[in-house]
Design an enzyme around this catalytic site. Sequence first.
Site, PDB file in Angstrom:
ATOM      1  N   THR A 135      36.254   6.428  23.205  1.00 24.13           N
ATOM      2  CA  THR A 135      37.254   6.722  22.086  1.00 24.13           C
ATOM      3  C   THR A 135      36.467   6.407  20.632  1.00 24.13           C
ATOM      4  O   THR A 135      35.441   5.887  20.729  1.00 24.13           O
ATOM      5  CB  THR A 135      38.308   5.804  21.563  1.00 24.13           C
ATOM      6  OG1 THR A 135      38.974   5.633  20.638  1.00 24.13           O
ATOM      7  CG2 THR A 135      37.981   4.238  21.940  1.00 24.13           C
TER       8      THR A 135
ATOM      9  N   TYR B 139      41.485  -2.888  21.457  1.00 29.89           N
ATOM     10  CA  TYR B 139      41.547  -1.764  22.197  1.00 29.89           C
ATOM     11  C   TYR B 139      40.046  -1.334  21.742  1.00 29.89           C
ATOM     12  O   TYR B 139      39.262  -0.946  22.701  1.00 29.89           O
ATOM     13  CB  TYR B 139      42.404  -0.749  21.511  1.00 29.89           C
ATOM     14  CG  TYR B 139      42.118   0.614  22.162  1.00 29.89           C
ATOM     15  CD1 TYR B 139      42.517   1.080  23.351  1.00 29.89           C
ATOM     16  CD2 TYR B 139      41.794   1.629  21.160  1.00 29.89           C
ATOM     17  CE1 TYR B 139      42.317   2.205  23.596  1.00 29.89           C
ATOM     18  CE2 TYR B 139      41.753   2.700  21.635  1.00 29.89           C
ATOM     19  CZ  TYR B 139      41.723   3.292  22.756  1.00 29.89           C
ATOM     20  OH  TYR B 139      41.626   4.563  23.209  1.00 29.89           O
TER      21      TYR B 139
END
Length: 383
Positions: free
Chosen positions: A146, A189
């Site tokens: 990501t 995250y």
Amino acid sequence: MNGRDAIDSAAASRRRALNGGGRATLITGGAGFVGANLAHRLLSEGQRVLVFDNLSRPGVERNLAWLQQTHPHGLDVMVADVRDADAVERAVARADHVFHFAAQVAVTTSLDDPREDFAVNALGTLNVLEAARAQPVPPSLVMTSTNKVYGGLDDVALELDGQRYGPADADIAAHGIAETRPLDFHSPYGCSKGTADQYVRDYARSYGLRTVVFRMSCIYGWRQFGTEDQGWVAHFLLRALAGEPITLFGDGRQVRDILFVDDLVDAFLRARRGIDALAGRVFNIGGGPGNVVSLLELIDMIGALEGHRPETAHEGWRTGDQRYYVSDTRAFQAATGWRPAVDARQGVERLHGWLREMRAQPVPQAALRQPASRRPTLAVTGR
């Protein structure tokens, strides 16, 4: 046949001999939005696919039912969790290539339960890598990371340009954020995905595995049932189609490069074909500077499609939310020749039409049934 082709052919023959033939492409998280699109492409080409998914995310049962109905042959399904190392090893033992998509995908969820976020994203990825390393001939692997590994990008000076932010730096404005950008994990995250990202990269260096990492921007398209926490393009469209207000966190001028899922699948397949040359590399993957949209601009696009602008509400900024992120995809383009084919407006129109059709269709009964147990289950749906 040249020398490289001969080596590749010999390696493929050895894999078949060692494992009894009939090798599959393993897709962890294969019932998810991206996984289902990739599985559909591979199955349509006559390839065997093993979907590995714990079916915990809302909507994935619907994707899995669609895959099973569309492809009665060639598709195997294992209902299991990447935190289960034994189940992962059994799945990887059947694969000659792994696309590792299984993940906890929301920053908000990671803030609520960082331990589970770590167990799924970091430990789950390590389970996949260790299972691959244990094979007589390890399968190649592409993992989705990501843009959050770059943190909030707070040092990137921004200028306000109408309904969007843009970088003051001319090079960043022209090309986006490159892989040379220092890592700066932000939010649990970001930490868990960043950890997984670096493990996948290092297993190429330390153990010789053929691995590639995609640091992805915003992906959207068919089979996406987005939520407020993840899949924002589809989420905005779904809210608008239901006549419900859309909540914008921050001022709505945040900018992202959006990439249609068909283009992402093309990138995956190019990475797989070129895995020997690309092994150990990390690539930023997104729509790039040609497919940039702010939240407010997407609202306007939806208004044009619906004939009226959706109602919106604003709340405060969320942890780790970048005001600007656009992928510099030149490295992957140079390595493979890939570039996006679907522009942002065209892609949003396609997704809008598909979601409108989906709202008019009844949900298949198979998609409404939860698995009876989270214990690993192999459902063989094609031979």
